[in-house]
Design an enzyme around this catalytic site. Structure first.
Site, PDB file in Angstrom:
ATOM      1  N   SER A   1      39.101 -18.368  45.420  1.00 49.42           N
ATOM      2  CA  SER A   1      38.411 -17.104  45.134  1.00 49.42           C
ATOM      3  C   SER A   1      39.156 -16.057  45.945  1.00 49.42           C
ATOM      4  O   SER A   1      39.534 -16.318  47.076  1.00 49.42           O
ATOM      5  CB  SER A   1      36.942 -17.139  45.576  1.00 49.42           C
ATOM      6  OG  SER A   1      36.310 -18.319  45.134  1.00 49.42           O
TER       7      SER A   1
ATOM      8  N   TYR B   1      24.247 -13.970  40.425  1.00 53.09           N
ATOM      9  CA  TYR B   1      24.393 -13.945  38.962  1.00 53.09           C
ATOM     10  C   TYR B   1      23.676 -12.698  38.466  1.00 53.09           C
ATOM     11  O   TYR B   1      22.871 -12.762  37.558  1.00 53.09           O
ATOM     12  CB  TYR B   1      23.725 -15.226  38.444  1.00 53.09           C
ATOM     13  CG  TYR B   1      24.114 -15.717  37.061  1.00 53.09           C
ATOM     14  CD1 TYR B   1      25.434 -15.880  36.683  1.00 53.09           C
ATOM     15  CD2 TYR B   1      23.133 -16.072  36.148  1.00 53.09           C
ATOM     16  CE1 TYR B   1      25.765 -16.370  35.433  1.00 53.09           C
ATOM     17  CE2 TYR B   1      23.449 -16.570  34.885  1.00 53.09           C
ATOM     18  CZ  TYR B   1      24.778 -16.717  34.541  1.00 53.09           C
ATOM     19  OH  TYR B   1      25.095 -17.228  33.293  1.00 53.09           O
TER      20      TYR B   1
ATOM     21  N   ASP C   1      36.272 -14.359  41.314  1.00 55.73           N
ATOM     22  CA  ASP C   1      35.781 -15.742  41.393  1.00 55.73           C
ATOM     23  C   ASP C   1      36.410 -16.549  40.254  1.00 55.73           C
ATOM     24  O   ASP C   1      35.761 -16.883  39.268  1.00 55.73           O
ATOM     25  CB  ASP C   1      34.251 -15.717  41.286  1.00 55.73           C
ATOM     26  CG  ASP C   1      33.644 -17.073  41.629  1.00 55.73           C
ATOM     27  OD1 ASP C   1      34.133 -17.720  42.567  1.00 55.73           O
ATOM     28  OD2 ASP C   1      32.667 -17.464  40.958  1.00 55.73           O
TER      29      ASP C   1
ATOM     30  N   GLU D   1      36.804 -13.712  37.184  1.00 54.33           N
ATOM     31  CA  GLU D   1      35.464 -13.111  37.145  1.00 54.33           C
ATOM     32  C   GLU D   1      35.480 -11.886  38.040  1.00 54.33           C
ATOM     33  O   GLU D   1      35.775 -11.968  39.234  1.00 54.33           O
ATOM     34  CB  GLU D   1      34.385 -14.103  37.597  1.00 54.33           C
ATOM     35  CG  GLU D   1      34.112 -15.192  36.567  1.00 54.33           C
ATOM     36  CD  GLU D   1      32.824 -15.971  36.834  1.00 54.33           C
ATOM     37  OE1 GLU D   1      32.342 -15.978  37.985  1.00 54.33           O
ATOM     38  OE2 GLU D   1      32.289 -16.576  35.877  1.00 54.33           O
TER      39      GLU D   1
ATOM     40  N   LYS E   1      35.223 -23.910  40.292  1.00 51.69           N
ATOM     41  CA  LYS E   1      35.217 -22.635  41.015  1.00 51.69           C
ATOM     42  C   LYS E   1      35.909 -22.713  42.376  1.00 51.69           C
ATOM     43  O   LYS E   1      36.432 -21.718  42.856  1.00 51.69           O
ATOM     44  CB  LYS E   1      33.754 -22.218  41.290  1.00 51.69           C
ATOM     45  CG  LYS E   1      32.908 -22.015  40.050  1.00 51.69           C
ATOM     46  CD  LYS E   1      33.073 -20.637  39.473  1.00 51.69           C
ATOM     47  CE  LYS E   1      31.981 -20.323  38.467  1.00 51.69           C
ATOM     48  NZ  LYS E   1      32.074 -18.911  38.026  1.00 51.69           N
TER      49      LYS E   1
ATOM     50  N   HIS F   1      26.574 -10.182  31.473  1.00 51.50           N
ATOM     51  CA  HIS F   1      27.376 -11.409  31.547  1.00 51.50           C
ATOM     52  C   HIS F   1      26.493 -12.623  31.273  1.00 51.50           C
ATOM     53  O   HIS F   1      26.840 -13.497  30.464  1.00 51.50           O
ATOM     54  CB  HIS F   1      28.018 -11.510  32.930  1.00 51.50           C
ATOM     55  CG  HIS F   1      28.681 -12.833  33.219  1.00 51.50           C
ATOM     56  ND1 HIS F   1      29.896 -13.197  32.687  1.00 51.50           N
ATOM     57  CD2 HIS F   1      28.285 -13.884  33.983  1.00 51.50           C
ATOM     58  CE1 HIS F   1      30.232 -14.408  33.116  1.00 51.50           C
ATOM     59  NE2 HIS F   1      29.263 -14.854  33.903  1.00 51.50           N
TER      60      HIS F   1
END
Lengths: 431, 431
Positions: free
Chosen positions: A256, A128, A232, A198, A252, A133
């Site tokens: 991916s 992260y 993602d 993402e 999620k 973001h």
């Protein structure tokens, strides 16, 4: 900083397409991937290196004796071994190379091969590190305190799903999941109405560390093979309802997407940069700090998101760029991610993938997700053809691209990471 | 309910140790695991079945032709195939079997072999089905609202780390990590001071589902091979500081321990039970509901945690039981976990592991973690030898045990899941 001669910007290949100014894959790049020919089975992946518009089959070129990417990246392939392999590939592809005949026979047009995942992925961790973001998304949930108190101390990360990581070009169905409206008493099972992309980079691990043996900052980059693009995909409505208290899960793990080419740290050497830690921010704890990291821990990589809707495809319109950002704006460097991930003794294996998290820039139009571009779905994005998007619609294709440019160096590109949203499937036996 | 004859309680083996009343492994059990002999390499795992105090080498007994547990569990091994294999093993081990001579030669004492992980684990998911655990832990953080609003709708889960899952008996070092005292301005890197165990069961997947293809409730158990014990070691101080907003990470991924034997769903058939969903709780959404699940979705398995400290070992004292609980008290059944995990299209592969989450009972002394037994570390647990524990100390061994008992049926045991805490290591290069 001085670079080895595989990075010399004057270097040219006898393969003309590798010398084009706009190619992603000049002779200075040499990214690794896995490919097969039409009709070959999944077990028959071959290891290739992208050069211009061709793929060099490393086994046919006599450079390796197997097709096992994990083996190529693992302990036996030390940093010195990897550099020797890079030099051998570079030497054979150069203008005037005595190996031109052999290498020519090992080339295949990229358009003629199918690319797979660049390697078998054991564990997938998503970080992260995109502070812009994290701040923008945090504001949507907690206007008074967008960044949590741990953010500038801990490289926040969590485990993702390895089984559902797919190769670029493999489409996926819009996921079903529990969604609960704020004013509803109960959730319902339905197709996600807030499907998003993402924009991330994926860090591919090379040399493994043993369980119980942390990797210190000074050695962290020796354990990294290189970088890919990573999308993602995220279902924001599923995420909002499920994520407390243990984090994102079904929002999620439906898919991916990873790009086919691993751009090596060797190729990215000319684009290293100091991390931009704002004055006043706490210094990293010692286990996350090193002189090299302070000087050149970041990498200057331009990142782009492109969208092509079904209507655009039907009208013959090309994809439209939604945003541009840069990996330099990440708060934590890749060495810090490796050092943090292993400080408790956790073992990383060859082929493990670390996502950077969504890489948004400081400006609103540099956002790496629709959630940010549409301010949480409140403000639709208007496309050039008049369509609007708050979130992704069925038939939308998202294309991630990335490249490095710096005066005095050849442009290094990442190729594309593409995926298309298919309509949700009906659930068998569900009522 | 009627059972196939491999479950007949009158069935006896020609191997006397399998007929002992207190054995975990009577002929009605027949759990699967991987073993090797001293001196054999990691690549040479053999597949065995526990019987009394022996292991039956399935290849030497002529029952399979390979040592690949994933292959045994995968699509080719359908439920019918698995049942046929179970019947063949049972037939050969019965009193009066014509195969006694062949099978005898395929037996090895359990004490003479090394057990590994029961299979290669691709992805590891940890759920949170222990509602009493969730409530007790929730009270420590949110006294006014211990259970979050999604708990009774969503089988809460998150992805864990597969690489650091270790076999029972493999010890691990106390992890280092960032810890921040409530009154401190900054975190420090230090060995965890609140190291804990978590009593869980592990669900091992057999038949895979393809990406994009949910497994409905009616088929969910066909995809499950069986159950193991699972200790999801947890560093509570690391967890408290790192877990927002994306969930636990370094507080969990330093080690998780799995017991060597997979007890199959076939062996657990006599111990099925209706799930206990309290009156007034919402009904499961249709995709989490089935007639079979309402009738027999739960399993009556008694679970125990035992502790042996270094001082107890030195004094020759046996391990002491800390708690007893039962898998029936889980809020979500294993079929519901599979149906939920795949409803968005996520693919589960052969050998994937689903943890149940900490299985605490409704009474305070039925807690499956020290965090609960010590009320968040406020109230130490006093052991029989006078020692006290708020959390685990170096040298502590934690042993998980489980068994099923029901009138008219043979006792089915899980063996042991054991791990010992070694002191933290010094961090190389850290200051």
């Amino acid at each position: 900083m001085s670079f080895d001669d595989t990075l010399d910007p004057a270097l040219r290949s006898w393969l003309e397409s590798a010398n084009a100014a706009d190619t992603d894959f000049p002779i200075q790049n040499l990214p690794f991937g896995r490919f097969r020919l039409a009709g070959e089975t999944a077990s028959a992946w071959r290891i290739g290196v992208a050069i211009g518009d061709q793929v060099l089959d490393l086994r046919r070129a006599g450079l390796i004796e197997h097709g096992d990417m994990a083996r190529l990246m693992s302990a036996s392939a030390s940093v010195a071994d990897r550099r020797a392999l890079r030099r051998a590939i570079s030497a054979g592809l150069r203008e005037g190379s005595a190996q031109r005949a052999t290498f020519s026979e090992a080339l295949l047009p990229q358009a003629a091969v199918q690319m797979g995942l660049p390697c078998e992925i054991g564990d997938y961790t998503d970080f992260y590190t995109g502070i812009h973001h994290a701040t923008t998304v945090g504001k949507l949930f907690r206007p008074e305190a967008p960044l949590l108190p741990n953010y500038k101390w801990v490289p926040i990360g969590y485990h993702g799903r390895a089984s559902s990581i797919v190769a670029s070009g493999q489409d996926f169905h819009r996921p079903l999941g529990q969604v609960k409206a704020a004013d509803a008493e109960a959730p319902v099972l339905r197709p996600s109405g807030r499907l998003d992309y993402e924009l991330e980079l994926g860090i591919v691990m090379a040399r493994p560390n043993a369980l119980g043996e942390p990797v210190p900052m000074a050695a962290a980059e020796d354990h990294v093979f290189g970088l890919t693009l990573l999308n993602d995909w995220s279902a924001r409505d599923l995420q909002a309802w499920e994520y407390q208290p243990l984090g994102p899960f079904l929002s999620k793990n439906f898919a991916s997407t990873v790009s086919p080419w691993i751009v090596t740290l060797e190729a990215l050497q000319p684009f290293r940069a100091p991390p931009e830690r704002p004055a006043g921010d706490p210094l990293p704890l010692p286990y996350l700090d090193s002189p090299y990291n302070r000087e050149a821990g970041a990498i200057d990589i331009t990142l782009e998101v492109w969208l092509q809707t079904a209507a655009m495809r039907r009208a013959g319109l090309a994809a439209q760029r939604l945003s541009t950002s840069n990996y330099r704006d990440a708060y934590w460097t890749l060495a810090q991610l490796v050092a943090h991930h292993t400080v408790n003794g956790c073992n990383l294996r060859s082929g493990d993938l670390l996502g950077t998290g969504t890489l948004s820039g400081p400006q609103p139009d540099q956002a790496g997700s629709l959630l940010e571009l549409s301010l949480g779905g409140q403000q639709p994005v208007t496309l050039a053809n008049g369509e609007q998007r708050r979130f992704l619609e069925d038939g939308d294709s998202v294309i991630l691209r990335a490249y490095c440019e710096r005066d005095g160096h050849r442009r290094i590109g990442f190729g594309e990471c593409i995926g298309t949203v298919l309509p949700a499937r009906q659930l068998e036996g569900a009522t």
